[in-house]
Design a protein around this motif. Sequence first.
Motif, PDB file in Angstrom:
ATOM      1  N   ASN A  76       0.837  -1.198   0.000  1.00 18.55           N
ATOM      2  CA  ASN A  76       0.000   0.000   0.000  1.00 18.55           C
ATOM      3  C   ASN A  76       0.875   1.253   0.000  1.00 18.55           C
ATOM      4  O   ASN A  76       2.084   1.195   0.212  1.00 18.55           O
ATOM      5  N   SER A  77       0.259   2.386  -0.268  1.00 21.31           N
ATOM      6  CA  SER A  77       1.032   3.627  -0.406  1.00 21.31           C
ATOM      7  C   SER A  77       1.726   4.028   0.890  1.00 21.31           C
ATOM      8  O   SER A  77       2.834   4.551   0.861  1.00 21.31           O
ATOM      9  N   LYS A  78       1.115   3.762   2.031  1.00 21.19           N
ATOM     10  CA  LYS A  78       1.739   4.094   3.317  1.00 21.19           C
ATOM     11  C   LYS A  78       3.033   3.297   3.504  1.00 21.19           C
ATOM     12  O   LYS A  78       4.064   3.840   3.871  1.00 21.19           O
ATOM     13  N   PHE A  80       4.746   1.879   1.084  1.00 20.98           N
ATOM     14  CA  PHE A  80       5.677   2.271   0.030  1.00 20.98           C
ATOM     15  C   PHE A  80       6.431   3.544   0.398  1.00 20.98           C
ATOM     16  O   PHE A  80       7.639   3.644   0.166  1.00 20.98           O
ATOM     17  N   ASP A  81       5.728   4.508   0.980  1.00 25.68           N
ATOM     18  CA  ASP A  81       6.366   5.766   1.365  1.00 25.68           C
ATOM     19  C   ASP A  81       7.460   5.563   2.411  1.00 25.68           C
ATOM     20  O   ASP A  81       8.401   6.351   2.485  1.00 25.68           O
ATOM     21  N   LYS A  82       7.357   4.508   3.198  1.00 22.60           N
ATOM     22  CA  LYS A  82       8.355   4.218   4.230  1.00 22.60           C
ATOM     23  C   LYS A  82       9.578   3.465   3.697  1.00 22.60           C
ATOM     24  O   LYS A  82      10.600   3.405   4.354  1.00 22.60           O
TER      25      LYS A  82
END
Length: 95
Positions: A76-78, A80-82
Amino acid sequence: MLGIDKEMNQDTRDILEEGTVMHRAIQNNLKKANLLIKAEAEVFDVKHNITGHVDAIIKDGLGGGGKRAVEIKTINSKGFDKLMRPKRENVSQLN
């Protein structure tokens, strides 16, 4: 879906199903781009005498007939951002 525990909650089942749908879409896109040689391919390492599976074998795009193994991972994008780099367990799965 194979390998899903009946005790798994619906949210987890939904996440896994979404990943499966995206996985197939990526394979279809590789096919449409004329890069896909084989999806869900069995591979054999002669040096180590082991067999495994990869999500896809694709043309390397360099025109020399080279091939590359592909492992498709969704996140998920969360998450991925990490990410700062590929997850170690995902890299070791392909190596």
